[in-house]
Design a protein around this motif. Structure first.
Motif, PDB file in Angstrom:
ATOM      1  N   TRP A   1      -6.221   1.744  -2.899  1.00 51.89           N
ATOM      2  CA  TRP A   1      -4.777   1.533  -2.805  1.00 51.89           C
ATOM      3  C   TRP A   1      -4.417   0.084  -3.144  1.00 51.89           C
ATOM      4  O   TRP A   1      -3.426  -0.179  -3.837  1.00 51.89           O
ATOM      5  CB  TRP A   1      -4.277   1.886  -1.407  1.00 51.89           C
ATOM      6  CG  TRP A   1      -2.810   1.635  -1.208  1.00 51.89           C
ATOM      7  CD1 TRP A   1      -2.232   0.631  -0.491  1.00 51.89           C
ATOM      8  CD2 TRP A   1      -1.728   2.384  -1.760  1.00 51.89           C
ATOM      9  NE1 TRP A   1      -0.870   0.706  -0.546  1.00 51.89           N
ATOM     10  CE2 TRP A   1      -0.527   1.785  -1.316  1.00 51.89           C
ATOM     11  CE3 TRP A   1      -1.656   3.508  -2.575  1.00 51.89           C
ATOM     12  CZ2 TRP A   1       0.722   2.268  -1.671  1.00 51.89           C
ATOM     13  CZ3 TRP A   1      -0.400   3.995  -2.929  1.00 51.89           C
ATOM     14  CH2 TRP A   1       0.765   3.377  -2.477  1.00 51.89           C
ATOM     15  N   GLN A   2      -5.239  -0.854  -2.697  1.00 49.80           N
ATOM     16  CA  GLN A   2      -4.994  -2.257  -3.006  1.00 49.80           C
ATOM     17  C   GLN A   2      -5.115  -2.526  -4.509  1.00 49.80           C
ATOM     18  O   GLN A   2      -4.325  -3.278  -5.073  1.00 49.80           O
ATOM     19  CB  GLN A   2      -5.965  -3.146  -2.232  1.00 49.80           C
ATOM     20  CG  GLN A   2      -5.719  -4.633  -2.426  1.00 49.80           C
ATOM     21  CD  GLN A   2      -6.649  -5.482  -1.590  1.00 49.80           C
ATOM     22  OE1 GLN A   2      -7.510  -4.987  -0.868  1.00 49.80           O
ATOM     23  NE2 GLN A   2      -6.496  -6.796  -1.689  1.00 49.80           N
TER      24      GLN A   2
ATOM     25  N   GLY B   1      -5.569   3.215  -8.986  1.00 52.28           N
ATOM     26  CA  GLY B   1      -6.454   2.812  -7.897  1.00 52.28           C
ATOM     27  C   GLY B   1      -7.904   3.106  -8.185  1.00 52.28           C
ATOM     28  O   GLY B   1      -8.692   3.309  -7.267  1.00 52.28           O
TER      29      GLY B   1
ATOM     30  N   ARG C   1      -4.510  -0.382  -6.889  1.00 55.88           N
ATOM     31  CA  ARG C   1      -3.295   0.183  -7.500  1.00 55.88           C
ATOM     32  C   ARG C   1      -2.109  -0.757  -7.333  1.00 55.88           C
ATOM     33  O   ARG C   1      -1.353  -0.989  -8.288  1.00 55.88           O
ATOM     34  CB  ARG C   1      -2.998   1.545  -6.874  1.00 55.88           C
ATOM     35  CG  ARG C   1      -1.656   2.147  -7.295  1.00 55.88           C
ATOM     36  CD  ARG C   1      -1.441   3.481  -6.636  1.00 55.88           C
ATOM     37  NE  ARG C   1      -0.020   3.844  -6.636  1.00 55.88           N
ATOM     38  CZ  ARG C   1       0.460   5.009  -7.055  1.00 55.88           C
ATOM     39  NH1 ARG C   1      -0.359   5.914  -7.539  1.00 55.88           N
ATOM     40  NH2 ARG C   1       1.736   5.270  -6.995  1.00 55.88           N
ATOM     41  N   GLN C   2      -1.920  -1.289  -6.126  1.00 50.84           N
ATOM     42  CA  GLN C   2      -0.780  -2.173  -5.879  1.00 50.84           C
ATOM     43  C   GLN C   2      -0.863  -3.450  -6.714  1.00 50.84           C
ATOM     44  O   GLN C   2       0.121  -3.886  -7.306  1.00 50.84           O
ATOM     45  CB  GLN C   2      -0.727  -2.536  -4.384  1.00 50.84           C
ATOM     46  CG  GLN C   2      -0.435  -1.361  -3.467  1.00 50.84           C
ATOM     47  CD  GLN C   2       0.959  -0.804  -3.668  1.00 50.84           C
ATOM     48  OE1 GLN C   2       1.153   0.112  -4.469  1.00 50.84           O
ATOM     49  NE2 GLN C   2       1.926  -1.339  -2.958  1.00 50.84           N
ATOM     50  N   GLU C   3      -2.046  -4.044  -6.777  1.00 54.69           N
ATOM     51  CA  GLU C   3      -2.206  -5.292  -7.543  1.00 54.69           C
ATOM     52  C   GLU C   3      -2.032  -5.037  -9.042  1.00 54.69           C
ATOM     53  O   GLU C   3      -1.420  -5.852  -9.747  1.00 54.69           O
ATOM     54  CB  GLU C   3      -3.586  -5.892  -7.263  1.00 54.69           C
ATOM     55  CG  GLU C   3      -3.741  -6.422  -5.836  1.00 54.69           C
ATOM     56  CD  GLU C   3      -5.147  -6.924  -5.569  1.00 54.69           C
ATOM     57  OE1 GLU C   3      -6.020  -6.766  -6.466  1.00 54.69           O
ATOM     58  OE2 GLU C   3      -5.368  -7.476  -4.482  1.00 54.69           O
TER      59      GLU C   3
ATOM     60  N   GLN D   1       1.451   6.823 -13.268  1.00 54.29           N
ATOM     61  CA  GLN D   1       0.946   6.979 -11.908  1.00 54.29           C
ATOM     62  C   GLN D   1       1.258   8.351 -11.328  1.00 54.29           C
ATOM     63  O   GLN D   1       2.332   8.900 -11.533  1.00 54.29           O
ATOM     64  CB  GLN D   1       1.511   5.875 -11.016  1.00 54.29           C
ATOM     65  CG  GLN D   1       0.919   4.515 -11.350  1.00 54.29           C
ATOM     66  CD  GLN D   1       1.590   3.372 -10.620  1.00 54.29           C
ATOM     67  OE1 GLN D   1       2.796   3.394 -10.370  1.00 54.29           O
ATOM     68  NE2 GLN D   1       0.812   2.368 -10.270  1.00 54.29           N
TER      69      GLN D   1
ATOM     70  N   THR E   1      -0.288  -2.603 -10.455  1.00 52.76           N
ATOM     71  CA  THR E   1       1.124  -2.295 -10.712  1.00 52.76           C
ATOM     72  C   THR E   1       1.945  -3.575 -10.804  1.00 52.76           C
ATOM     73  O   THR E   1       2.751  -3.757 -11.727  1.00 52.76           O
ATOM     74  CB  THR E   1       1.686  -1.391  -9.603  1.00 52.76           C
ATOM     75  OG1 THR E   1       0.927  -0.176  -9.548  1.00 52.76           O
ATOM     76  CG2 THR E   1       3.151  -1.058  -9.864  1.00 52.76           C
ATOM     77  N   ARG E   2       1.719  -4.469  -9.865  1.00 47.42           N
ATOM     78  CA  ARG E   2       2.446  -5.741  -9.874  1.00 47.42           C
ATOM     79  C   ARG E   2       2.097  -6.566 -11.118  1.00 47.42           C
ATOM     80  O   ARG E   2       2.989  -7.130 -11.763  1.00 47.42           O
ATOM     81  CB  ARG E   2       2.120  -6.531  -8.604  1.00 47.42           C
ATOM     82  CG  ARG E   2       2.859  -7.855  -8.497  1.00 47.42           C
ATOM     83  CD  ARG E   2       2.755  -8.452  -7.106  1.00 47.42           C
ATOM     84  NE  ARG E   2       1.372  -8.582  -6.657  1.00 47.42           N
ATOM     85  CZ  ARG E   2       0.819  -7.804  -5.727  1.00 47.42           C
ATOM     86  NH1 ARG E   2       1.530  -6.842  -5.148  1.00 47.42           N
ATOM     87  NH2 ARG E   2      -0.431  -7.980  -5.371  1.00 47.42           N
TER      88      ARG E   2
END
Length: 346
Positions: free
Chosen positions: A249-250, A211, A252-254, A117, A256-257
């Motif tokens: 951004w959402q 993302g 990327r966050q999902e 990232q 990553t998790r």
């Protein structure tokens, strides 16, 4: 005090450097020590990537972890490693039949988000991307769609051999590919027909971590990974699939998790210590290799380009020799580094 267990990575061509770096960091974080070079029969762990390593390693007496993510070959692994203490096959779906002496682990590959990232998180307006070599698979409609979109200037294609469809392209280093994915809103995936629905494309984990939405063929996301949009055909309408940087951004966050949890789960299934991620020193070591690969690819491109430019007709013998030298150096550097931004068959 006992020394750390040792492991080695074995691949038929060492083509997928992104996979190799993820795998190295995964086992280093689990407390293993990486041993390069020749395969020692007394190694604690042998990790197999991209298919059959051949018969010279039948004396291995430790554990074998086979990552079956390419789906090109059917290999009798117990026959290939008759003296191994244990063989585990990691794949998304259970082989049918499952050979005796082989343990199946449901999974894909370890993925280390923090290694890939970019920071800070930025997006730039631009065309969607497709980063991969041209795949020789006849009149596949998805590949034809990609070529048509690229010819109309709607998609930017990187990779080798696209000149077969009339497109002028060039390969990328892994660092360049990830920088472009980090700035893109979306990209296109493309797999061989025999891989669709059975494994995952490398872009399906790499792009969402930045993302970047992946527009992929219908039926290629059986696990419901975040950041993947399946479509029946690649068309201009799919270019508007991402509407805001908040959506990026959402994604990327999902992603990553998801990949952190999947990698932690993989470690438990392989009876490794609880996964907490690699250290800063381990990340820096692989980061230096990624930077070196980028420099080889970039300088290889420049030398090859210089060799073409330095020979306007008529060509003297001296200039011809200079051209051949520069072009040869360029091909050598690029060939050693696999400058396609990713594997050609994923």
């Amino acid at each position: 005090m006992s020394s750390s267990p040792r492991f080695h990575i074995l691949s038929i061509d060492f083509q997928d450097l992104d996979v190799i770096w993820n795998v190295r960091l995964f086992y280093l974080a689990a407390g293993f020590r990486f041993v390069p070079g020749r395969v020692d029969p007394d190694l604690d762990l042998l990790v197999i990537l991209r298919g059959d390593p051949g018969p010279p390693h039948r004396d291995h007496r430790g554990i074998v972890h086979v990552y079956d993510y390419v789906k090109e070959l059917q290999v009798d692994w117990p026959e290939r490693f008759p003296r191994a203490r244990e063989i585990r096959l990691i794949s998304l779906f259970r082989p049918d039949p499952l050979p005796e002496g082989l343990r199946w682990v449901p999974g894909y590959l370890p993925v280390v988000p923090e290694f890939w990232q970019q920071s800070p998180f930025r997006k730039r307006a631009g065309r969607p991307l497709h980063i991969a070599n041209f795949k020789p698979m006849g009149d596949d409609p998805y590949q034809q769609d990609l070529a048509r979109l690229a010819r109309h200037g709607l998609v930017r294609v990187y990779g080798g051999r696209w000149d077969r469809l009339g497109l002028a392209t060039h390969g990328l280093s892994y660092l360049e590919a990830n920088r472009r994915l980090a700035s893109a809103w979306c990209c296109y995936g493309l797999m061989y027909p025999y891989q669709r629905g059975l494994t995952l494309s490398g872009r399906m984990w790499q792009a969402p971590l930045h993302g970047c939405l992946v527009i992929s063929e219908q039926g290629t996301n059986p696990l419901g990974l975040p950041g993947i949009l399946e479509v029946e055909r690649f068309s201009a309408e799919t270019l508007l699939s991402v509407g805001s940087i908040r959506e990026c951004w959402q994604i990327r966050q999902e992603a990553t998790r998801y990949w952190r949890e999947a990698t932690e789960r993989l470690a438990l299934q392989l009876d490794l210590p609880a996964y907490r991620g690699p250290s800063a020193a381990q990340l820096a070591s692989c980061g230096r290799e990624r930077r070196a690969q980028h420099l080889r690819v970039a300088w290889g491109r420049r030398l090859a380009r210089a060799g073409r430019w330095l020979t306007p007709p008529p060509i003297s013998c001296w200039w011809r020799r200079r051209q051949r030298t520069l072009q040869g150096l360029g091909r050598l550097l690029q060939g050693a580094s696999r400058p396609d931004g990713g594997p050609s068959n994923r």
